[in-house]
Design a protein around this motif. Structure first.
Motif, PDB file in Angstrom:
ATOM      1  N   ASP A   1       0.069  -9.225   4.712  1.00 24.61           N
ATOM      2  CA  ASP A   1       0.951 -10.175   4.027  1.00 24.61           C
ATOM      3  C   ASP A   1       1.645  -9.546   2.828  1.00 24.61           C
ATOM      4  O   ASP A   1       2.824  -9.787   2.575  1.00 24.61           O
ATOM      5  N   LEU A   2       0.940  -8.692   2.099  1.00 29.25           N
ATOM      6  CA  LEU A   2       1.533  -8.019   0.949  1.00 29.25           C
ATOM      7  C   LEU A   2       2.592  -7.026   1.392  1.00 29.25           C
ATOM      8  O   LEU A   2       3.664  -6.925   0.789  1.00 29.25           O
ATOM      9  N   LEU A   3       2.316  -6.297   2.453  1.00 26.74           N
ATOM     10  CA  LEU A   3       3.290  -5.351   2.986  1.00 26.74           C
ATOM     11  C   LEU A   3       4.549  -6.075   3.460  1.00 26.74           C
ATOM     12  O   LEU A   3       5.669  -5.643   3.185  1.00 26.74           O
ATOM     13  N   ALA A   4       4.374  -7.199   4.141  1.00 24.86           N
ATOM     14  CA  ALA A   4       5.531  -7.967   4.612  1.00 24.86           C
ATOM     15  C   ALA A   4       6.371  -8.441   3.432  1.00 24.86           C
ATOM     16  O   ALA A   4       7.607  -8.355   3.463  1.00 24.86           O
ATOM     17  N   HIS A   5       5.719  -8.921   2.387  1.00 23.90           N
ATOM     18  CA  HIS A   5       6.451  -9.365   1.198  1.00 23.90           C
ATOM     19  C   HIS A   5       7.188  -8.189   0.548  1.00 23.90           C
ATOM     20  O   HIS A   5       8.359  -8.320   0.174  1.00 23.90           O
ATOM     21  N   ALA A   6       6.522  -7.054   0.399  1.00 21.95           N
ATOM     22  CA  ALA A   6       7.138  -5.886  -0.226  1.00 21.95           C
ATOM     23  C   ALA A   6       8.336  -5.405   0.581  1.00 21.95           C
ATOM     24  O   ALA A   6       9.371  -5.046   0.013  1.00 21.95           O
ATOM     25  N   ARG A   7       8.209  -5.396   1.884  1.00 25.56           N
ATOM     26  CA  ARG A   7       9.336  -4.978   2.730  1.00 25.56           C
ATOM     27  C   ARG A   7      10.518  -5.925   2.563  1.00 25.56           C
ATOM     28  O   ARG A   7      11.664  -5.485   2.465  1.00 25.56           O
ATOM     29  N   ALA A   8      10.241  -7.219   2.532  1.00 27.83           N
ATOM     30  CA  ALA A   8      11.311  -8.202   2.376  1.00 27.83           C
ATOM     31  C   ALA A   8      11.961  -8.099   0.993  1.00 27.83           C
ATOM     32  O   ALA A   8      13.183  -8.196   0.865  1.00 27.83           O
ATOM     33  N   ALA A   9      11.150  -7.893  -0.028  1.00 21.27           N
ATOM     34  CA  ALA A   9      11.659  -7.839  -1.398  1.00 21.27           C
ATOM     35  C   ALA A   9      12.344  -6.518  -1.725  1.00 21.27           C
ATOM     36  O   ALA A   9      13.157  -6.454  -2.650  1.00 21.27           O
ATOM     37  N   SER A  10      12.041  -5.474  -0.962  1.00 17.32           N
ATOM     38  CA  SER A  10      12.523  -4.140  -1.303  1.00 17.32           C
ATOM     39  C   SER A  10      13.974  -3.890  -0.929  1.00 17.32           C
ATOM     40  O   SER A  10      14.566  -2.915  -1.390  1.00 17.32           O
ATOM     41  N   GLY A  11      14.529  -4.717  -0.074  1.00 22.25           N
ATOM     42  CA  GLY A  11      15.898  -4.481   0.358  1.00 22.25           C
ATOM     43  C   GLY A  11      16.045  -3.165   1.099  1.00 22.25           C
ATOM     44  O   GLY A  11      17.090  -2.527   1.026  1.00 22.25           O
ATOM     45  N   GLY A  12      14.999  -2.747   1.771  1.00 21.59           N
ATOM     46  CA  GLY A  12      15.043  -1.507   2.537  1.00 21.59           C
ATOM     47  C   GLY A  12      14.563  -0.277   1.787  1.00 21.59           C
ATOM     48  O   GLY A  12      14.533   0.811   2.347  1.00 21.59           O
ATOM     49  N   ASP A  13      14.205  -0.432   0.518  1.00 19.87           N
ATOM     50  CA  ASP A  13      13.738   0.705  -0.276  1.00 19.87           C
ATOM     51  C   ASP A  13      12.301   0.442  -0.713  1.00 19.87           C
ATOM     52  O   ASP A  13      12.028   0.152  -1.879  1.00 19.87           O
ATOM     53  N   LEU A  14      11.375   0.560   0.223  1.00 25.33           N
ATOM     54  CA  LEU A  14       9.969   0.280  -0.065  1.00 25.33           C
ATOM     55  C   LEU A  14       9.422   1.231  -1.117  1.00 25.33           C
ATOM     56  O   LEU A  14       8.690   0.814  -2.020  1.00 25.33           O
ATOM     57  N   SER A  15       9.795   2.502  -1.065  1.00 28.61           N
ATOM     58  CA  SER A  15       9.338   3.454  -2.076  1.00 28.61           C
ATOM     59  C   SER A  15       9.820   3.052  -3.460  1.00 28.61           C
ATOM     60  O   SER A  15       9.071   3.120  -4.440  1.00 28.61           O
ATOM     61  N   GLY A  16      11.063   2.622  -3.561  1.00 24.84           N
ATOM     62  CA  GLY A  16      11.604   2.180  -4.834  1.00 24.84           C
ATOM     63  C   GLY A  16      10.895   0.945  -5.361  1.00 24.84           C
ATOM     64  O   GLY A  16      10.639   0.816  -6.560  1.00 24.84           O
ATOM     65  N   CYS A  17      10.559   0.043  -4.449  1.00 24.20           N
ATOM     66  CA  CYS A  17       9.841  -1.176  -4.816  1.00 24.20           C
ATOM     67  C   CYS A  17       8.455  -0.834  -5.366  1.00 24.20           C
ATOM     68  O   CYS A  17       8.028  -1.375  -6.392  1.00 24.20           O
TER      69      CYS A  17
END
Length: 70
Positions: free
Chosen positions: A14-30
């Protein structure tokens, strides 16, 4: 730009899904943003002590970070 190191982390789905959604495609940046924010929170006691002694010089911190952080 600083040297970057690739790592592997395990996160709850669930945390990964949220981070992916919030990152706008830049998970490393998030993740970098979240870790830097935590680094600032960890430094809060030292920053507060500095600000207490700095008086009007507290604007220097806002200049460094571009916003009020405390």
């Amino acid at each position: 730009m600083s040297l970057r190191t690739r790592i592997t982390v395990s996160l709850p789905a669930d945390l990964l899904a949220h981070a992916r959604a919030a990152s706008g495609g830049d998970l490393s940046g998030c993740v970098e943003y979240a870790l830097r924010a935590q680094q600032l929170r960890d430094a809060t006691p030292v920053l507060r002590a500095w600000r207490a002694g700095a008086g009007d010089d507290a604007e220097e911190l806002a200049d460094l970070f571009g916003e009020e952080i405390l």
